[in-house]
Write an enzyme that holds these catalytic residues in place. Structure first.
Site, PDB file in Angstrom:
ATOM      1  N   GLU A   1      -3.893  -9.489   0.886  1.00 21.47           N
ATOM      2  CA  GLU A   1      -4.503  -9.231   2.269  1.00 21.47           C
ATOM      3  C   GLU A   1      -6.262  -9.078   2.308  1.00 21.47           C
ATOM      4  O   GLU A   1      -6.607  -8.422   1.156  1.00 21.47           O
ATOM      5  CB  GLU A   1      -4.237  -7.890   2.966  1.00 21.47           C
ATOM      6  CG  GLU A   1      -2.768  -7.847   3.596  1.00 21.47           C
ATOM      7  CD  GLU A   1      -2.631  -6.377   4.463  1.00 21.47           C
ATOM      8  OE1 GLU A   1      -3.882  -5.945   4.617  1.00 21.47           O
ATOM      9  OE2 GLU A   1      -1.650  -6.095   4.831  1.00 21.47           O
TER      10      GLU A   1
ATOM     11  N   GLU B   1       0.831  -1.181  -0.043  1.00 18.44           N
ATOM     12  CA  GLU B   1      -0.010   0.061   0.104  1.00 18.44           C
ATOM     13  C   GLU B   1       1.047   1.241  -0.101  1.00 18.44           C
ATOM     14  O   GLU B   1       0.528   2.299   0.604  1.00 18.44           O
ATOM     15  CB  GLU B   1      -1.152  -0.024   1.210  1.00 18.44           C
ATOM     16  CG  GLU B   1      -2.083  -0.997   1.185  1.00 18.44           C
ATOM     17  CD  GLU B   1      -3.030  -1.224   2.154  1.00 18.44           C
ATOM     18  OE1 GLU B   1      -2.851  -0.339   3.207  1.00 18.44           O
ATOM     19  OE2 GLU B   1      -3.574  -2.232   2.544  1.00 18.44           O
TER      20      GLU B   1
END
Length: 549
Positions: free
Chosen positions: A484, A388
């Protein structure tokens, strides 16, 4: 001459986003503690002077072959007096281009393209930083299936008047039995506490177009050499792996939950990619991998015994793979040994927890050095560069792309040939022009948490996650994996998405059913060392118990 190796393009400008939540703050605290303990890590970092000339270009198929007898050296010409403001050695093969910067200032290096029309073997040089000791390095490693005699070229170094050069020689070698042979290595002894060793490297390039992108960089010292690497196609290295020093542990990487995203699953188009990677994903059942961080409830490092116990539970629950985020807390030796003992594979990570992701950043360089030293590639299914990092504005697209290229080039030199990716939330893949990243990754990764979508109830989490995956697959037109995905057992409600134990169970069951074979579940256990966060949920993503862990 002072030499600075820039193994990925350094772009002008950068992002200036602040640290995001407890993730970056915890990392920063560890880095500041490490800097103080090492006596000013950031202020006193030095570069060991080196000057290497590349010799010899031989064309032909890579691998074992009998070349014509070469002269003692083939030299690429180097300007005797570099013009101002900067000079470079002309690129005849896609090896990094050295640019000499004689004075401080801002330099612009134009893009360069090299077209390789046939398989080309290049004899070059690599460097690695090592502590004191004796090392056997260089040579070329080959595998033979029957007793045979082979003639192989190899690269070695010679020193004349303090100038280190790489030369090409050949040797006839008798392999008496089937096996793996390292031919013509050499031994070097390092007597100082730490130094940089030049290692001969034999690298083969497949036909294709190689491009070194335009680079703008600011130089603050005199006589600096900046190396600009070529990008895709990625070269394959055949040299024996050089030694690497044991790096200082990086700070804890803290996986950070994505903010709510407006992109609903119903808007996702169908994937047009024709297939998926045969080496990734669950081959049986409805779950493949789970994230694992080797920290205690207070955020300290777990012992090797505790890690081994955890991974036995992961294996017994039916998972085949664990995803780790970084190399701190002895992650590679401890998790690697435990994974090997029970038969698990690993997804490795290089974690970016602060603004700026060039390959010279200490927290990035330390992680890469640790992976180079460990290099147990038979355990590795995938390497993830950044988690991210676009969404958190730690990296620009060009910075992340260049870092991925640097990591790929560096690890190819020590034998890794598996797939690479980065992972981000869907909004990051859609809101930026990510084509440069798509071009340098093998599969596309996303973190997809249905809990942050106010329109998604727990029992529909799987449909949402599957839709997010289809979106990113179509962005890059490559197979995708969710690196994730989970649901918290405690925390606030976002519209229809409420946290709780029963809600977590329903969400995990839905994700398993819809897309479990391509999901890394988040996470093995709760993370009590984290701050609760605005959602009051950050400590409560542990879902291992739902799999019998």
């Amino acid at each position: 001459m002072k030499a600075v190796l820039v193994a990925a393009a350094v772009m002008a400008g950068g992002v200036s986003a602040g640290h995001v939540g407890n993730v970056a703050n915890h990392w920063k605290a560890h880095e500041e503690f490490k800097a103080a303990k090492r006596g000013g890590y950031f202020e006193n970092e030095t570069c060991v002077p080196t000057c290497t000339t590349i010799y010899s270009v031989i064309t032909g198929s890579p691998g074992l072959y009998t070349p014509p007898t070469p002269p003692s050296t083939y030299a690429l010409s180097t300007p005797s007096s570099p013009p101002s403001p900067a000079s470079s050695t002309p690129a005849v093969v896609p090896t990094p281009i050295p640019h000499t910067c004689p004075t401080p200032g801002t330099y612009t290096f134009p893009a360069t393209t090299v077209v390789v029309t046939e398989s080309t073997t290049v004899y070059a040089a690599s460097t690695t930083e090592v502590p004191s000791g004796t090392y056997t390095i260089g040579g070329i490693t080959t595998v033979v299936e029957t007793p045979t005699t082979i003639v192989v070229p190899y690269a070695t170094t010679k020193t004349e008047t303090e100038v280190v050069t790489t030369v090409v020689e050949t040797t006839t070698y008798v392999c008496p039995t089937p096996g793996t042979y390292t031919i013509a290595p050499f031994t070097t002894t390092v007597t100082v506490s730490e130094t940089v060793v030049v290692v001969p490297v034999i690298t083969s390039y497949a036909p294709g177009t190689y491009t070194a992108p335009a680079v703008v960089t600011t130089v603050t010292e005199t006589d600096v050499v900046v190396y600009c690497p070529f990008s895709t196609p990625t070269p394959t290295a055949y040299a024996a792996a050089p030694p690497a020093a044991s790096p200082a542990a990086a700070g804890h990487p803290k996986p950070h939950k994505a903010k709510p995203t407006p992109h609903a699953a119903t808007s996702a188009p169908s994937s047009s990619y024709p297939g998926t990677s045969p080496s990734l994903g669950g081959s049986a059942g409805d779950h493949w991998a789970i994230t694992y961080t080797p920290y205690t409830e207070s955020g300290q490092c777990k012992s090797a015994g505790q890690v081994a116990q955890d991974l036995r539970l992961v294996k017994n629950a039916g998972f085949t793979t664990v995803r780790v985020y970084s190399t701190d807390c002895n992650t590679l030796p401890n998790v690697g040994a435990a994974a090997r003992a029970v038969g698990l594979k690993m997804i490795l990570g290089i974690f970016i927890g602060e603004v700026g992701c060039d390959n010279g950043s200490p927290h990035v360089a330390d992680q890469l050095a640790a992976i180079k030293q460990w290099r147990q590639w038979d355990l590795v299914e995938l390497i993830v560069v950044g988690n991210e990092s676009i969404f958190n504005k730690f990296c620009s697209v060009s910075q992340l792309r260049d870092l991925i290229v640097h990591v790929k080039t560096t690890l190819a030199q020590v034998g890794y040939t598996g797939p690479y990716t980065t992972t981000d939330v869907v909004s990051a893949w859609l809101d930026y022009d990510v084509k440069p990243i798509c071009e340098v990754i093998d599969v596309v990764g996303t973190n997809a948490h249905a809990y942050f979508n106010a329109a998604t109830e727990p029992q529909n989490a799987g449909e949402f996650v599957a839709g997010q995956l289809r979106i990113v697959e179509n962005v890059c037109n490559k197979p995708g994996y969710v690196l994730e995905s989970g649901w918290p057992s405690a925390g606030k409600c976002f519209g229809k998405a409420c946290a709780g134990r029963s809600q977590q169970a329903a969400a995990i069951a839905s994700i398993k059913k819809s897309v479990g074979k391509k999901v890394v579940f988040f996470s093995f256990g709760d993370d009590h060392w984290k701050a609760p966060g605005d959602c009051q949920c950050e400590q409560h993503w542990g879902c291992g118990s739902l799999f019998g862990v």
